[in-house]
Scaffold this active site. Structure first.
Site, mmCIF file in Angstrom:
data_model
loop_
_atom_site.group_PDB
_atom_site.id
_atom_site.type_symbol
_atom_site.label_atom_id
_atom_site.label_comp_id
_atom_site.label_asym_id
_atom_site.label_seq_id
_atom_site.Cartn_x
_atom_site.Cartn_y
_atom_site.Cartn_z
ATOM 1 N N TYR A 64 0.856 -1.190 0.000
ATOM 2 C CA TYR A 64 0.000 0.000 0.000
ATOM 3 C C TYR A 64 0.888 1.235 0.000
ATOM 4 C CZ TYR A 64 -4.025 -2.947 1.357
ATOM 5 O OH TYR A 64 -5.030 -3.898 1.415
ATOM 6 N N GLY A 78 -17.238 2.272 -1.326
ATOM 7 C CA GLY A 78 -17.968 3.529 -1.201
ATOM 8 C C GLY A 78 -19.171 3.638 -2.112
ATOM 9 N N LEU A 106 -18.804 -1.770 1.695
ATOM 10 C CA LEU A 106 -19.557 -0.677 1.080
ATOM 11 C C LEU A 106 -19.254 -0.592 -0.416
ATOM 12 C CD1 LEU A 106 -19.195 2.113 3.805
ATOM 13 C CD2 LEU A 106 -21.092 0.528 3.431
ATOM 14 N N SER A 130 -22.350 3.415 -0.165
ATOM 15 C CA SER A 130 -22.292 4.122 1.118
ATOM 16 C C SER A 130 -23.392 5.160 1.264
ATOM 17 C CB SER A 130 -20.939 4.828 1.264
ATOM 18 O OG SER A 130 -20.819 5.874 0.302
#
Length: 335
Positions: free
Chosen positions: A56, A209, A206, A212
């Site tokens: 990451y 998003g 989610l 969401s």
């Protein structure tokens, strides 16, 4: 915060985990100070499971966590690390390497960046097609014996690979995408994990998003956001998926919660062996996600959600075609 067991072989963790990837890259610019404050707020709220990956932002996320966790008693939390993904200087992905020698090397760097003596759950990020899973798990098992790793996990692999890995060393959990609009693990993977006593740490609860309640057709266009390159966030697919979100918004309104809270609560309600990972990058989003722990979905609520979100309801695949082709979790189990 409710506690759940991370499989029959794993530790006890918080019923919600914090996915930290978005604090470093992928979803556009992130605020370092706010990210650290969000980690602190998560710990204060009782979240103990923190998920990261050594790739990451090429180690940035691990170093961010080291800064955020300064002064926090190590035994009070569990750090989950994915490894093995190779990246180039421009950030491009360049395959997987989970050979035992490479595993030991990746771990050494993670320990240094995180400032810790051990990793609670260590897992290959994807199946390395160039090496049998038995060799990969055997290499991590050696690190368990040496005390550098506490438990072994897997990520995005199918039932056959899960069984082969578990035969070498007990697997604590499988990290895999699971949400109202991504139900692939229900075909056979969830059943396999339950049979073997392996927990599910569900990411993408989610749908990055998308469900969401905050994503719009104009979201993500002010910075480099990986989501805009994935099928579910493009063109007619996005229109169709946002229409689904309006159905979720209506159901959530009747329940007295937000769409995000209902989506997270639905994943948590699928079984005590399932731990949703919430990818909150700010304290505001974290507070909303924590509200999901107060949402009780009745059988009637679950039936309504099942009708509105049947399997395969999403428009578009969760990754681009090239990435989908490399997902072992998308392969059907052997008869």
């Amino acid at each position: 915060m409710e506690q759940r067991k991370l499989g029959s072989a794993g530790p006890t963790v918080s019923a919600l985990g914090l996915g930290c990837m978005g604090m470093s890259e992928v979803y556009g610019p992130a605020d370092r100070g706010e990210a650290i404050a969000t980690v602190h707020a998560a710990l204060d709220a009782g979240i103990t499971l923190l998920d990261t990956g050594d790739f990451y932002a090429m180690g940035h996320n691990e170093m961010l966590l080291r800064e955020a966790l300064k002064g926090v008693p190590r035994e009070k939390l569990q750090i989950s690390v994915k490894y093995g993904a190779l990246r180039g200087p421009a950030g491009e992905f360049a395959g997987m390497d989970t050979r035992p020698a490479a595993t030991k090397n990746f771990l050494a760097y993670s320990l240094q960046r995180l400032g810790t003596d051990y990793i609670d759950i260590y897992r290959p990020a994807r199946l390395d097609p160039g090496i049998p899973i038995e060799e990969t798990i055997g290499g991590i098992a050696d690190l368990v014996k040496a005390g550098y790793v506490k438990h072994i996990g897997l990520s995005e692999v199918g039932s056959d690979t899960i069984r082969r890995a578990h035969a070498v060393h007990p697997i604590a959990d499988l990290q895999i995408e699971y949400s109202l609009i991504e139900r692939g693990i229900e075909r056979d993977i969830l059943k396999t994990c339950r049979e073997l006593g392996i927990a599910i740490t569900a990411y993408g609860v989610l749908a990055r998003g998308l469900i969401s309640g905050h994503w719009t057709k104009d979201s993500g266009k002010t910075g480099r956001d990986y989501r805009l390159m994935t099928p579910r966030f493009q063109g007619a697919n996005l229109d169709s998926n946002l229409a689904l979100v309006e159905q979720l918004r209506a159901i959530a309104g009747e329940i007295g919660a937000t769409p995000a809270q209902v989506a997270i609560a639905w994943v948590a309600a699928q079984g005590k062996e399932i731990i949703p990972l919430v990818g909150a990058r700010t304290r505001t989003r974290l507070t909303e996600a924590l509200g999901a722990t107060k949402v009780t979905l009745t059988p009637a609520h679950l039936a309504t959600l099942a009708k509105a979100f049947p399997p395969n309801v999403a428009a578009g695949t969760r990754y681009a075609a090239e990435q989908m082709a490399h997902l072992d979790s998308e392969k059907p189990a052997s008869a």
